[in-house]
Design a protein around this motif. Structure first.
Motif, PDB file in Angstrom:
ATOM      1  N   GLY A 161       0.787  -1.223   0.000  1.00  0.00           N
ATOM      2  CA  GLY A 161       0.000   0.000   0.000  1.00  0.00           C
ATOM      3  C   GLY A 161       0.816   1.267   0.000  1.00  0.00           C
ATOM      4  O   GLY A 161       0.288   2.362   0.223  1.00  0.00           O
ATOM      5  N   ASN A 162       2.107   1.135  -0.255  1.00  0.00           N
ATOM      6  CA  ASN A 162       3.010   2.295  -0.259  1.00  0.00           C
ATOM      7  C   ASN A 162       4.179   1.951  -1.190  1.00  0.00           C
ATOM      8  O   ASN A 162       4.893   0.989  -0.951  1.00  0.00           O
ATOM      9  CB  ASN A 162       3.517   2.570   1.160  1.00  0.00           C
ATOM     10  N   LYS A 163       4.345   2.754  -2.232  1.00  0.00           N
ATOM     11  CA  LYS A 163       5.351   2.394  -3.233  1.00  0.00           C
ATOM     12  C   LYS A 163       6.770   2.446  -2.680  1.00  0.00           C
ATOM     13  O   LYS A 163       7.601   1.597  -3.045  1.00  0.00           O
ATOM     14  CB  LYS A 163       5.218   3.293  -4.461  1.00  0.00           C
ATOM     15  N   GLU A 164       7.069   3.389  -1.793  1.00  0.00           N
ATOM     16  CA  GLU A 164       8.421   3.479  -1.244  1.00  0.00           C
ATOM     17  C   GLU A 164       8.729   2.276  -0.351  1.00  0.00           C
ATOM     18  O   GLU A 164       9.825   1.706  -0.416  1.00  0.00           O
ATOM     19  CB  GLU A 164       8.588   4.782  -0.461  1.00  0.00           C
ATOM     20  N   LYS A 165       7.770   1.885   0.464  1.00  0.00           N
ATOM     21  CA  LYS A 165       7.950   0.711   1.327  1.00  0.00           C
ATOM     22  C   LYS A 165       8.122  -0.546   0.488  1.00  0.00           C
ATOM     23  O   LYS A 165       8.974  -1.401   0.787  1.00  0.00           O
ATOM     24  CB  LYS A 165       6.741   0.562   2.253  1.00  0.00           C
ATOM     25  N   ALA A 166       7.342  -0.641  -0.592  1.00  0.00           N
ATOM     26  CA  ALA A 166       7.436  -1.806  -1.471  1.00  0.00           C
ATOM     27  C   ALA A 166       8.800  -1.875  -2.140  1.00  0.00           C
ATOM     28  O   ALA A 166       9.414  -2.955  -2.234  1.00  0.00           O
ATOM     29  CB  ALA A 166       6.340  -1.741  -2.535  1.00  0.00           C
ATOM     30  N   ARG A 167       9.296  -0.748  -2.588  1.00  0.00           N
ATOM     31  CA  ARG A 167      10.582  -0.726  -3.287  1.00  0.00           C
ATOM     32  C   ARG A 167      11.737  -1.028  -2.350  1.00  0.00           C
ATOM     33  O   ARG A 167      12.725  -1.648  -2.742  1.00  0.00           O
ATOM     34  CB  ARG A 167      10.751   0.616  -3.991  1.00  0.00           C
ATOM     35  N   ARG A 168      11.625  -0.603  -1.088  1.00  0.00           N
ATOM     36  CA  ARG A 168      12.655  -0.962  -0.101  1.00  0.00           C
ATOM     37  C   ARG A 168      12.641  -2.466   0.152  1.00  0.00           C
ATOM     38  O   ARG A 168      13.696  -3.106   0.238  1.00  0.00           O
ATOM     39  CB  ARG A 168      12.427  -0.199   1.209  1.00  0.00           C
ATOM     40  N   TRP A 169      11.441  -3.025   0.258  1.00  0.00           N
ATOM     41  CA  TRP A 169      11.318  -4.465   0.502  1.00  0.00           C
ATOM     42  C   TRP A 169      11.912  -5.268  -0.649  1.00  0.00           C
ATOM     43  O   TRP A 169      12.587  -6.284  -0.431  1.00  0.00           O
ATOM     44  CB  TRP A 169       9.846  -4.836   0.696  1.00  0.00           C
ATOM     45  N   LEU A 170      11.678  -4.830  -1.864  1.00  0.00           N
ATOM     46  CA  LEU A 170      12.193  -5.549  -3.036  1.00  0.00           C
ATOM     47  C   LEU A 170      13.712  -5.597  -3.075  1.00  0.00           C
ATOM     48  O   LEU A 170      14.296  -6.489  -3.702  1.00  0.00           O
ATOM     49  CB  LEU A 170      11.674  -4.885  -4.321  1.00  0.00           C
TER      50      LEU A 170
END
Length: 208
Positions: A161-170
């Motif tokens: 639900g948050n693009k920055e959080k998703a990109r960090r996770w990836l």
């Protein structure tokens, strides 16, 4: 002064204008696809008919540049977002087989989803990208890789639900993936499926 014979026929002009206005249909406001990386919540998916038409226009280009640009926008919408319908998945398949526009590489980089260095590792080398720019399209294999990366990035953004959080996770080593960075597994379809399966588990609260 203007003589009577030179007076404009105002009544005739108004009548013609009224008839013309009756023939002109108001343009419907089109839904512009959201930019890649934008939240998927609340977006409106384009219809299967529009999507299929876009593939036809782009695959066998005829008409104005504006029409081609609109077709590319619709294709971009399908490629860069998770579309769950069978129709849009088939459109995605046909578009990949025909070869996606090279501009889609620039689009995903500009969105911040991946870097040029990651494009080099996951999709195609920089030198090859320069050559493909002259052709204007990617090969089907390169298109498939681009669509795969875009698909998983979109799924991660939807999950967190948050693009920055998703990109960090990836980009963070993850225990369920043997401490591999999820993004680095996207060079193969098997790796992408592993990442997607983990995202499903996270979405259901099964994994962290």
């Amino acid at each position: 002064m203007t003589s009577y014979g030179q007076m404009p026929n105002i009544r005739g002009q108004m009548a013609r204008a009224e008839k013309t206005s009756d023939r002109v249909k108001p343009r419907r406001a089109s839904v512009k696809p959201a930019e890649p990386g934008a939240p998927a919540v609340g977006r409106k998916e384009i219809s299967p008919e529009v999507a299929k038409g876009s593939v036809r226009i782009y695959g066998r280009y005829r008409g104005s540049q504006a029409t081609k640009t609109e077709a590319e926008r619709n294709l971009s919408f399908i490629i860069f977002y998770t579309c769950d319908s069978v129709d849009t998945e088939l459109v995605r398949l046909h578009a990949i087989r025909r070869g996606l526009p090279v501009s889609f590489v620039d689009e995903i980089v500009q969105s911040g989803a991946i870097t040029l260095g990651e494009v080099n590792e996951l999709i195609l080398p920089k030198r090859t990208l320069s050559r493909r720019r002259q052709a204007g399209t990617l090969t089907p294999d390169q298109s498939d890789k681009l669509a795969r990366v875009a698909r998983v990035v979109a799924k991660a953004e939807k999950t967190f639900g948050n693009k920055e959080k998703a990109r960090r996770w990836l980009r963070r080593p993850t225990a369920p993936l043997n401490n591999e960075e999820p993004l680095k597994l996207l060079d193969t379809e098997a790796g992408a499926r592993m990442v997607e399966d983990l995202l499903v588990r996270i979405d259901h609260g099964i994994a962290a």
